[in-house]
Design a protein around this motif. Structure first.
Motif, PDB file in Angstrom:
ATOM      1  N   CYS A 223       0.840  -1.206   0.000  1.00 16.90           N
ATOM      2  CA  CYS A 223       0.000   0.000   0.000  1.00 16.90           C
ATOM      3  C   CYS A 223       0.873   1.253   0.000  1.00 16.90           C
ATOM      4  O   CYS A 223       0.654   2.185  -0.783  1.00 16.90           O
ATOM      5  CB  CYS A 223      -0.936  -0.012   1.209  1.00 16.90           C
ATOM      6  SG  CYS A 223      -1.947   1.469   1.319  1.00 16.90           S
ATOM      7  N   TYR A 224       1.904   1.261   0.865  1.00 17.82           N
ATOM      8  CA  TYR A 224       2.765   2.454   0.924  1.00 17.82           C
ATOM      9  C   TYR A 224       3.543   2.644  -0.384  1.00 17.82           C
ATOM     10  O   TYR A 224       3.816   3.769  -0.794  1.00 17.82           O
ATOM     11  CB  TYR A 224       3.697   2.387   2.142  1.00 17.82           C
ATOM     12  CG  TYR A 224       3.009   2.932   3.396  1.00 17.82           C
ATOM     13  CD1 TYR A 224       2.823   4.307   3.580  1.00 17.82           C
ATOM     14  CD2 TYR A 224       2.509   2.080   4.371  1.00 17.82           C
ATOM     15  CE1 TYR A 224       2.176   4.811   4.700  1.00 17.82           C
ATOM     16  CE2 TYR A 224       1.864   2.567   5.510  1.00 17.82           C
ATOM     17  CZ  TYR A 224       1.700   3.942   5.662  1.00 17.82           C
ATOM     18  OH  TYR A 224       1.046   4.454   6.760  1.00 17.82           O
ATOM     19  N   LYS A 225       3.865   1.525  -1.034  1.00 21.74           N
ATOM     20  CA  LYS A 225       4.564   1.622  -2.317  1.00 21.74           C
ATOM     21  C   LYS A 225       3.657   2.285  -3.358  1.00 21.74           C
ATOM     22  O   LYS A 225       4.061   3.202  -4.072  1.00 21.74           O
ATOM     23  CB  LYS A 225       4.957   0.209  -2.777  1.00 21.74           C
ATOM     24  CG  LYS A 225       5.839   0.184  -3.980  1.00 21.74           C
ATOM     25  CD  LYS A 225       6.308  -1.225  -4.260  1.00 21.74           C
ATOM     26  CE  LYS A 225       6.969  -1.281  -5.624  1.00 21.74           C
ATOM     27  NZ  LYS A 225       7.189  -2.647  -6.054  1.00 21.74           N
ATOM     28  N   SER A 233       4.637  12.081  -0.485  1.00 19.76           N
ATOM     29  CA  SER A 233       6.050  12.387  -0.205  1.00 19.76           C
ATOM     30  C   SER A 233       6.493  11.864   1.150  1.00 19.76           C
ATOM     31  O   SER A 233       7.634  11.481   1.328  1.00 19.76           O
ATOM     32  CB  SER A 233       6.278  13.890  -0.190  1.00 19.76           C
ATOM     33  OG  SER A 233       5.891  14.458  -1.386  1.00 19.76           O
ATOM     34  N   GLY A 234       5.586  11.911   2.117  1.00 21.86           N
ATOM     35  CA  GLY A 234       6.000  11.566   3.472  1.00 21.86           C
ATOM     36  C   GLY A 234       5.021  10.634   4.147  1.00 21.86           C
ATOM     37  O   GLY A 234       3.903  10.403   3.667  1.00 21.86           O
ATOM     38  N   ALA A 235       5.466  10.078   5.261  1.00 16.09           N
ATOM     39  CA  ALA A 235       4.580   9.244   6.078  1.00 16.09           C
ATOM     40  C   ALA A 235       4.762   9.658   7.527  1.00 16.09           C
ATOM     41  O   ALA A 235       5.879   9.975   7.947  1.00 16.09           O
ATOM     42  CB  ALA A 235       4.936   7.776   5.905  1.00 16.09           C
ATOM     43  N   LEU A 264       8.690   1.605   9.505  1.00 18.85           N
ATOM     44  CA  LEU A 264       9.610   2.740   9.374  1.00 18.85           C
ATOM     45  C   LEU A 264      10.787   2.359   8.477  1.00 18.85           C
ATOM     46  O   LEU A 264      11.280   3.172   7.694  1.00 18.85           O
ATOM     47  CB  LEU A 264      10.113   3.185  10.758  1.00 18.85           C
ATOM     48  CG  LEU A 264       9.030   3.754  11.687  1.00 18.85           C
ATOM     49  CD1 LEU A 264       9.608   4.070  13.063  1.00 18.85           C
ATOM     50  CD2 LEU A 264       8.400   5.014  11.080  1.00 18.85           C
ATOM     51  N   ARG A 265      11.219   1.099   8.585  1.00 20.94           N
ATOM     52  CA  ARG A 265      12.350   0.647   7.762  1.00 20.94           C
ATOM     53  C   ARG A 265      11.994   0.688   6.274  1.00 20.94           C
ATOM     54  O   ARG A 265      12.674   1.291   5.464  1.00 20.94           O
ATOM     55  CB  ARG A 265      12.770  -0.769   8.175  1.00 20.94           C
ATOM     56  CG  ARG A 265      14.077  -1.232   7.538  1.00 20.94           C
ATOM     57  CD  ARG A 265      14.272  -2.737   7.612  1.00 20.94           C
ATOM     58  NE  ARG A 265      13.233  -3.492   6.924  1.00 20.94           N
ATOM     59  CZ  ARG A 265      13.099  -3.594   5.607  1.00 20.94           C
ATOM     60  NH1 ARG A 265      13.934  -2.971   4.809  1.00 20.94           N
ATOM     61  NH2 ARG A 265      12.104  -4.305   5.077  1.00 20.94           N
ATOM     62  N   LEU A 270      11.456   3.041   0.622  1.00 19.63           N
ATOM     63  CA  LEU A 270      10.599   3.521  -0.471  1.00 19.63           C
ATOM     64  C   LEU A 270      10.824   5.009  -0.777  1.00 19.63           C
ATOM     65  O   LEU A 270      10.247   5.538  -1.709  1.00 19.63           O
ATOM     66  CB  LEU A 270       9.119   3.303  -0.116  1.00 19.63           C
ATOM     67  CG  LEU A 270       8.613   1.854  -0.135  1.00 19.63           C
ATOM     68  CD1 LEU A 270       7.218   1.749   0.480  1.00 19.63           C
ATOM     69  CD2 LEU A 270       8.590   1.316  -1.559  1.00 19.63           C
ATOM     70  N   GLY A 271      11.656   5.651   0.030  1.00 19.22           N
ATOM     71  CA  GLY A 271      11.984   7.060  -0.241  1.00 19.22           C
ATOM     72  C   GLY A 271      11.059   8.054   0.443  1.00 19.22           C
ATOM     73  O   GLY A 271      11.036   9.238   0.094  1.00 19.22           O
TER      74      GLY A 271
END
Ligand code: SAH
Length: 423
Positions: A223-225, A233-235, A264-265, A270-271
């Protein structure tokens, strides 16, 4: 957007304006203000003069940010304290030294906060950024013992914003108010499928130039990808506490610290621009735990998010005492020393406990960003993670968050890229 700083023109040097700053003269670019003259008040950001203002407005802005700064008599500070501060500047603090700083009181506490303030000014000048948060759903599948949104809480009215509603709120914030960074937050709510979140991000990015930070919990790598590819841009994902035993105590079965850290890793891989932190003052939390939190945050985060625990009614922790906001200030200060260029926003929970004064005090302890609540008014009080949340009713900060132009977006872009590269 960023808060512009007022200054009085004291002279000119070819095409530069000379202003007075902390007793010294500083040069700023005059190209936006060709008709300015000596004695005028201006607003500047970085080294660019952006607008002429009158003296009364200048005083109002200065009052917003100024905080009483305690005079520190350095000759009264212990040798040990001074040595630890020196080591902090080398980014070389061990757990015992962090505990020493977190335990500081009186003169040494004042000195710690003052040192963080100086560090912020030295590395990022008076650069205060104003970000926005939109809380788009208060449904949550989790049962975290501290949080009012926990699924077992039948006493709150639930809401979900539609994709269109979230997009419109974001667009208004970016286009009309000049926000450049928006956090989209919710409970862990799988009503929003991966595809819906991807669609949301794409739609917002197609109507305004704004950085999007997702704060929707443990949604997993895929999902985050997809969200990153769609333009996020951020999480923002707090690990809540670095203490394994405390984490287990306050979270339902099936939730674990490892999964948060794993998130977090891979978010970093994923940038993503990583925002993380912990809750301060959880029952049973020790000063050692808080030092461990700092050691977990410092090497991972580009932006820090931590706040005091505030007891919430209709939760298993409703009768527990609130966290100590003074400890929060000391945590901000230690992190500022360890992370001189990081983004450290003042969180709503801290402002809730300390009020308007909390904002100024946190900025004077090393914080450098504010988070304005942009959730539509009809939903705001329903996003009740804890009661009595502080809202900025007077819009002076937004009014003076003046630097809204394209340069502000570019500056943010550059700064975020630099931070990501650094870690
Ligand atoms: N679902 C998202 C967002 C959670 S709410 C996620 O899992 O990351 C955002 C933050 O509010 C939480 O991470 C938690 O640290 C904070 N919070 C929740 N309850 C709180 C309380 N009672 N006091 C202070 N902060 C609280």
């Amino acid at each position: 957007m960023c808060l512009a700083t007022p200054a009085k023109i004291v002279g000119f040097n070819q095409d530069k304006i000379l202003i007075e700053k902390d007793g010294a003269t500083m040069e700023v670019s005059a190209f936006l203000l060709p008709k300015a003259k000596i004695g005028d008040w201006i607003l500047y950001v970085n080294d660019l003069a952006i607008k002429k203002i009158d003296a009364e407005e200048a005083r109002e802005i200065l009052r917003l940010v100024e905080s009483p700064r305690n005079k520190v008599k350095t000759e009264l500070l212990s040798g040990k304290f001074k040595k630890i501060i020196e080591k902090a500047h080398q980014n070389d603090l061990n757990k015992g030294e962090i505990i020493y700083l977190l335990n500081s009181e009186g003169m040494e506490k004042d000195a710690l906060l003052a040192e963080a303030d100086i560090t912020r000014r030295a590395f990022i000048k008076d650069f205060i950024c104003i970000h926005g948060i939109i809380e788009f759903s208060n449904y949550c599948e989790n049962d975290c013992a501290y949080c009012g949104l926990r699924s077992a809480n039948g006493a709150i009215e639930r809401y979900r914003m539609s994709i269109d509603e979230i997009k419109e709120t974001a667009k208004q914030a970016a286009v009309e108010k000049g926000y450049k960074l928006l956090v989209l937050q919710s409970g862990e709510d799988n009503f929003y499928t991966d595809d819906m979140l991807v669609e949301l991000i794409k739609q917002i990015k197609s109507v305004c130039r704004v950085f999007i930070f997702m704060s929707c919990g443990e949604r997993g790598f895929e999902c985050y990808k997809k969200m990153k590819n769609a333009g996020a841009s951020g999480a923002l994902l707090r690990f809540e506490t670095s203490s394994q035993s405390l984490f287990t105590k306050i979270h339902p079965q099936g939730k674990n610290l490892e999964n948060r850290i794993e998130h977090l890793r891979f978010l970093k891989e994923l940038g993503y621009f990583i925002t993380t932190g912990s809750l301060i003052g959880l029952p049973g939390q020790t000063i050692e735990d808080l030092a461990d939190d700092i050691l977990l945050i410092a090497p991972r985060a580009h932006m820090v998010s931590m706040g005091p625990f505030i007891p919430c009614d209709n939760t298993p922790m409703e009768n527990c005492p609130a966290g100590d906001p003074e400890m929060n200030l000391k945590m901000i200060a230690v992190l500022r020393l360890l992370m001189p260029t990081a983004r450290i926003p003042v969180t709503t929970a801290l402002e809730t406990l300390l009020g308007e004064d909390g904002r100024k005090r946190a900025l004077a302890a090393g914080a450098n960003a504010l988070m304005m609540n942009l959730t539509p008014k009809k939903y705001r009080s329903l996003y009740k993670i804890y009661p009595g949340r502080f809202f900025d009713n007077d819009s002076l900060w937004q009014k003076y968050g003046l630097f809204k132009y394209e340069e502000s977006y570019k500056m943010l872009e550059e700064r975020m890229a630099k931070e990501i590269k650094r870690k």
